[in-house]
Motif scaffolding. Structure first.
Motif, PDB file in Angstrom:
ATOM      1  N   VAL A  79     -41.721  42.640 -41.765  1.00 35.46           N
ATOM      2  CA  VAL A  79     -40.797  43.644 -41.249  1.00 35.46           C
ATOM      3  C   VAL A  79     -39.419  42.993 -41.145  1.00 35.46           C
ATOM      4  O   VAL A  79     -39.251  41.977 -40.480  1.00 35.46           O
ATOM      5  CB  VAL A  79     -41.256  44.176 -39.865  1.00 35.46           C
ATOM      6  N   GLY A  80     -38.451  43.577 -41.858  1.00 35.14           N
ATOM      7  CA  GLY A  80     -37.082  43.068 -41.813  1.00 35.14           C
ATOM      8  C   GLY A  80     -36.298  43.682 -40.678  1.00 35.14           C
ATOM      9  O   GLY A  80     -35.283  43.156 -40.241  1.00 35.14           O
ATOM     10  N   GLY A  81     -36.776  44.826 -40.209  1.00 35.65           N
ATOM     11  CA  GLY A  81     -36.115  45.553 -39.131  1.00 35.65           C
ATOM     12  C   GLY A  81     -36.611  46.986 -39.129  1.00 35.65           C
ATOM     13  O   GLY A  81     -37.664  47.301 -39.686  1.00 35.65           O
ATOM     14  N   TRP A  82     -35.817  47.847 -38.523  1.00 28.54           N
ATOM     15  CA  TRP A  82     -36.166  49.262 -38.411  1.00 28.54           C
ATOM     16  C   TRP A  82     -34.994  50.091 -38.887  1.00 28.54           C
ATOM     17  O   TRP A  82     -33.839  49.660 -38.807  1.00 28.54           O
ATOM     18  CB  TRP A  82     -36.530  49.588 -36.965  1.00 28.54           C
ATOM     19  N   VAL A  83     -35.273  51.273 -39.396  1.00 25.75           N
ATOM     20  CA  VAL A  83     -34.212  52.092 -39.984  1.00 25.75           C
ATOM     21  C   VAL A  83     -34.452  53.568 -39.709  1.00 25.75           C
ATOM     22  O   VAL A  83     -35.593  54.017 -39.644  1.00 25.75           O
ATOM     23  CB  VAL A  83     -34.105  51.818 -41.513  1.00 25.75           C
ATOM     24  N   THR A  84     -33.353  54.309 -39.532  1.00 27.09           N
ATOM     25  CA  THR A  84     -33.362  55.765 -39.423  1.00 27.09           C
ATOM     26  C   THR A  84     -32.268  56.284 -40.337  1.00 27.09           C
ATOM     27  O   THR A  84     -31.167  55.721 -40.364  1.00 27.09           O
ATOM     28  CB  THR A  84     -33.034  56.240 -37.990  1.00 27.09           C
ATOM     29  N   GLU A  85     -32.549  57.348 -41.079  1.00 30.85           N
ATOM     30  CA  GLU A  85     -31.525  57.964 -41.924  1.00 30.85           C
ATOM     31  C   GLU A  85     -31.237  59.359 -41.406  1.00 30.85           C
ATOM     32  O   GLU A  85     -32.145  60.104 -41.034  1.00 30.85           O
ATOM     33  CB  GLU A  85     -31.989  58.030 -43.377  1.00 30.85           C
ATOM     34  N   TYR A  86     -29.953  59.687 -41.393  1.00 33.28           N
ATOM     35  CA  TYR A  86     -29.482  61.009 -40.979  1.00 33.28           C
ATOM     36  C   TYR A  86     -28.809  61.647 -42.187  1.00 33.28           C
ATOM     37  O   TYR A  86     -27.784  61.146 -42.664  1.00 33.28           O
ATOM     38  CB  TYR A  86     -28.482  60.890 -39.830  1.00 33.28           C
ATOM     39  N   GLY A  87     -29.398  62.742 -42.695  1.00 29.20           N
ATOM     40  CA  GLY A  87     -28.861  63.348 -43.909  1.00 29.20           C
ATOM     41  C   GLY A  87     -28.872  62.315 -45.018  1.00 29.20           C
ATOM     42  O   GLY A  87     -29.730  61.438 -45.068  1.00 29.20           O
ATOM     43  N   ASN A  88     -27.880  62.386 -45.903  1.00 27.78           N
ATOM     44  CA  ASN A  88     -27.801  61.371 -46.964  1.00 27.78           C
ATOM     45  C   ASN A  88     -26.523  60.545 -46.845  1.00 27.78           C
ATOM     46  O   ASN A  88     -26.135  59.866 -47.779  1.00 27.78           O
ATOM     47  CB  ASN A  88     -27.904  62.011 -48.348  1.00 27.78           C
ATOM     48  N   THR A 118     -26.936  55.977 -42.166  1.00 25.53           N
ATOM     49  CA  THR A 118     -28.156  55.197 -41.950  1.00 25.53           C
ATOM     50  C   THR A 118     -27.891  54.195 -40.838  1.00 25.53           C
ATOM     51  O   THR A 118     -26.830  53.573 -40.804  1.00 25.53           O
ATOM     52  CB  THR A 118     -28.557  54.434 -43.232  1.00 25.53           C
ATOM     53  N   PHE A 119     -28.856  54.063 -39.941  1.00 26.67           N
ATOM     54  CA  PHE A 119     -28.785  53.026 -38.920  1.00 26.67           C
ATOM     55  C   PHE A 119     -29.967  52.100 -39.116  1.00 26.67           C
ATOM     56  O   PHE A 119     -31.115  52.539 -39.136  1.00 26.67           O
ATOM     57  CB  PHE A 119     -28.811  53.610 -37.507  1.00 26.67           C
ATOM     58  N   ALA A 120     -29.678  50.812 -39.285  1.00 30.11           N
ATOM     59  CA  ALA A 120     -30.730  49.818 -39.502  1.00 30.11           C
ATOM     60  C   ALA A 120     -30.592  48.685 -38.492  1.00 30.11           C
ATOM     61  O   ALA A 120     -29.488  48.319 -38.098  1.00 30.11           O
ATOM     62  CB  ALA A 120     -30.638  49.258 -40.921  1.00 30.11           C
ATOM     63  N   THR A 121     -31.732  48.154 -38.101  1.00 27.03           N
ATOM     64  CA  THR A 121     -31.744  46.945 -37.292  1.00 27.03           C
ATOM     65  C   THR A 121     -32.218  45.796 -38.171  1.00 27.03           C
ATOM     66  O   THR A 121     -32.888  46.008 -39.188  1.00 27.03           O
ATOM     67  CB  THR A 121     -32.682  47.063 -36.075  1.00 27.03           C
ATOM     68  N   VAL A 122     -31.863  44.600 -37.759  1.00 25.26           N
ATOM     69  CA  VAL A 122     -32.322  43.405 -38.457  1.00 25.26           C
ATOM     70  C   VAL A 122     -33.128  42.588 -37.453  1.00 25.26           C
ATOM     71  O   VAL A 122     -32.601  42.138 -36.433  1.00 25.26           O
ATOM     72  CB  VAL A 122     -31.145  42.590 -39.024  1.00 25.26           C
TER      73      VAL A 122
END
Length: 102
Positions: free
Chosen positions: A43-52, A55-59
C-alpha cells in the motif's frame, strides 16, 4: 492534492476535510471512493477521486516533505500525475505495459 499520512505540520485529516469541502463547493461527486493505491506490492497510500478533475492522495509513511520521506512512492505518485493516470489500485502490473513499476 496529496499529503503524507504522518505530516504533523499540515495534518492528514485537515487536508482531507479541506479537499472534501472544496469538492462539495465545486459540486464534484466522489467518482472513486477512498481506497488504497499500491506501489511495489505494498500500500503506497490512500486515494479519493472527485469527478475527473480533483484527486486527493495520501502517501503512507511520509511526513511533511513527502519526496524526502518516501522518495519512491512520491515518484510513483508524481509519474501517475504527469501521465494523467490513476494511481494503481491493485498489486498486479498492467498487461499493456504502459504502467511501469517505478
Amino acid at each position: 492534492m496529496f499529503s503524507g499520512d504522518q505530516d504533523s505540520v499540515v495534518p492528514l485529516l485537515g487536508s482531507r476535510s479541506l479537499v472534501r469541502e472544496m469538492a462539495q463547493d465545486l459540486e464534484f461527486n466522489i467518482s472513486v471512493p477512498y481506497g488504497p493505491w499500491f506501489h511495489k506490492g505494498q500500500v503506497g497510500g490512500w486515494v479519493t477521486e472527485y469527478g475527473n478533475l480533483l484527486t486527493f492522495a495520501t502517501v503512507r509513511g511520509a511526513s511533511h516533505l513527502v519526496p524526502y520521506a518516501q522518495p519512491s512512492r512520491a515518484l510513483r505518485m508524481f509519474t501517475s500525475f504527469i501521465r494523467g493516470a490513476r494511481l494503481p489500485n491493485d498489486t498486479h502490473p498492467s498487461i499493456s505495459g504502459g504502467d511501469s513499476p517505478i
